[in-house]
Write a protein that holds these residues in place. Structure first.
Motif, PDB file in Angstrom:
ATOM      1  N   HIS A 190       8.858   3.298   4.611  1.00 42.89           N
ATOM      2  CA  HIS A 190       8.396   3.281   3.217  1.00 42.89           C
ATOM      3  C   HIS A 190       6.878   3.130   3.168  1.00 42.89           C
ATOM      4  CE1 HIS A 190      12.361   1.065   3.479  1.00 42.89           C
ATOM      5  NE2 HIS A 190      12.675   2.164   2.788  1.00 42.89           N
ATOM      6  N   ASP A 201       3.867   1.321   2.429  1.00 42.24           N
ATOM      7  CA  ASP A 201       3.544  -0.124   2.463  1.00 42.24           C
ATOM      8  C   ASP A 201       4.055  -0.826   3.720  1.00 42.24           C
ATOM      9  OD1 ASP A 201       6.189  -1.192   1.963  1.00 42.24           O
ATOM     10  OD2 ASP A 201       5.788  -1.593  -0.144  1.00 42.24           O
ATOM     11  N   ASP A 202       5.022  -0.247   4.457  1.00 43.61           N
ATOM     12  CA  ASP A 202       5.487  -0.881   5.709  1.00 43.61           C
ATOM     13  C   ASP A 202       4.310  -1.030   6.685  1.00 43.61           C
ATOM     14  OD1 ASP A 202       8.067  -0.850   4.733  1.00 43.61           O
ATOM     15  OD2 ASP A 202       8.794   0.756   6.044  1.00 43.61           O
ATOM     16  N   HIS A 255      14.439   0.003   8.081  1.00 46.37           N
ATOM     17  CA  HIS A 255      13.421  -0.353   9.078  1.00 46.37           C
ATOM     18  C   HIS A 255      13.940  -0.177  10.501  1.00 46.37           C
ATOM     19  CE1 HIS A 255      11.098  -2.923   5.884  1.00 46.37           C
ATOM     20  NE2 HIS A 255      11.125  -1.629   5.607  1.00 46.37           N
ATOM     21  N   GLN A 289       7.843  -6.936  10.677  1.00 50.43           N
ATOM     22  CA  GLN A 289       7.655  -6.937   9.226  1.00 50.43           C
ATOM     23  C   GLN A 289       8.260  -8.159   8.537  1.00 50.43           C
ATOM     24  OE1 GLN A 289       7.819  -3.045   7.572  1.00 50.43           O
ATOM     25  NE2 GLN A 289       7.966  -3.751   5.451  1.00 50.43           N
TER      26      GLN A 289
HETATM   27 ZN   LIG Z   1      10.035  -0.896   4.009  1.00 50.57          ZN
END
Ligand SMILES: [Zn+2]
Length: 238
Positions: A11, A13-14, A112, A153
């Motif tokens: 995505h 912003d990851d 993810h 993350q």
């Molecule tokens: Zn993400």
């Protein structure tokens, strides 16, 4: 255009949340860095795909990356299959990065771990010359990145190595805050989500500070690897 580093995320912003300090540092060092988003994050509770496209553009500008592309895979439902692998292979062969940074191997969001394995598999397959691909009508040469590193993350995974990003923390936070629709904003009327809390935004800072503490610097980002990290001299470590 050949890239030194291609950072890939499920995505938009990851990449900013997880490895933008490392990107800012390497751009500052003169390396050519690109970002590839697999989806437009269209299932995100807050914002719209159009808003996120603009936010991703703004974040890319803040980091000074040379290029940012989006493959438009289906958020939540993309698969690690031949069709999706080939789309990533085309991008890898187009930019020929030495290093690929990709999603966390295991995380809260199902995209993810899936994005992590998909990217890693595509990096391997991209090196096989008998897998033929074309880009803009021209056939492409095989290319396998030298290294694939997985960033960290949501979950507190134990890193295999950490990168000193002291001096680039402000730029990292600015690139995260470019996603105005997603993260903490006291005035927002949108529904709250696990990533829109003040604690989550603060956690970006305190995790980097904590990883920095462990290696004796101000801020750091952690990565995991699929094979041993090789060094040419044990004196080159911090
Ligand atoms: Zn993400």
């Amino acid at each position: 255009m050949k890239l030194d580093i291609l950072a890939i995320g499920a995505h938009p912003d990851d990449v900013e949340l997880s490895c933008s300090g490392t990107i800012a540092k390497e751009v500052h060092n003169g390396k050519k860095v690109g970002i590839l988003d697999l989806t437009r994050g269209e299932l995100g509770t807050r914002g719209t795909p159009e808003i996120r496209d603009q936010e991703a553009k703004n974040a890319a500008k803040i980091l000074g990356v040379a290029t940012r592309e989006n493959l438009g895979f289906r958020d939540g439902f993309f698969l690690n299959d031949e069709k999706h692998q080939l789309e990533i292979i085309k991008i890898l062969r187009k930019y020929r990065p030495e290093i690929v940074l990709c999603n966390a191997i295991d995380d809260r969001h199902i995209d993810h771990g899936k994005g992590s394995k998909l990217t890693s598999d595509a990096c391997f397959l991209s090196g096989l010359r008998k897998i033929e691909t074309t880009y803009n009508g021209a056939s492409q040469e095989a290319w396998r990145p030298k290294h694939v590193y997985h960033y960290i993350q949501w979950k507190n995974l134990t890193p295999d190595f950490v990168v000193d990003i002291s001096g680039h923390m402000d730029q990292k936070m600015k690139s995260v805050e470019a996603y105005e629709s997603q993260f903490y904003d006291a005035g927002s009327k949108e529904p709250s989500t696990p990533i829109s809390s003040k604690n989550f935004l603060d956690s970006i800072q305190y995790r980097a500070a904590d990883l920095g503490r462990i290696i004796g610097v101000q801020y750091a980002e952690g990565f995991t690897v699929e094979r041993s990290v090789a060094v040419d001299s044990i004196f080159n470590l911090i």
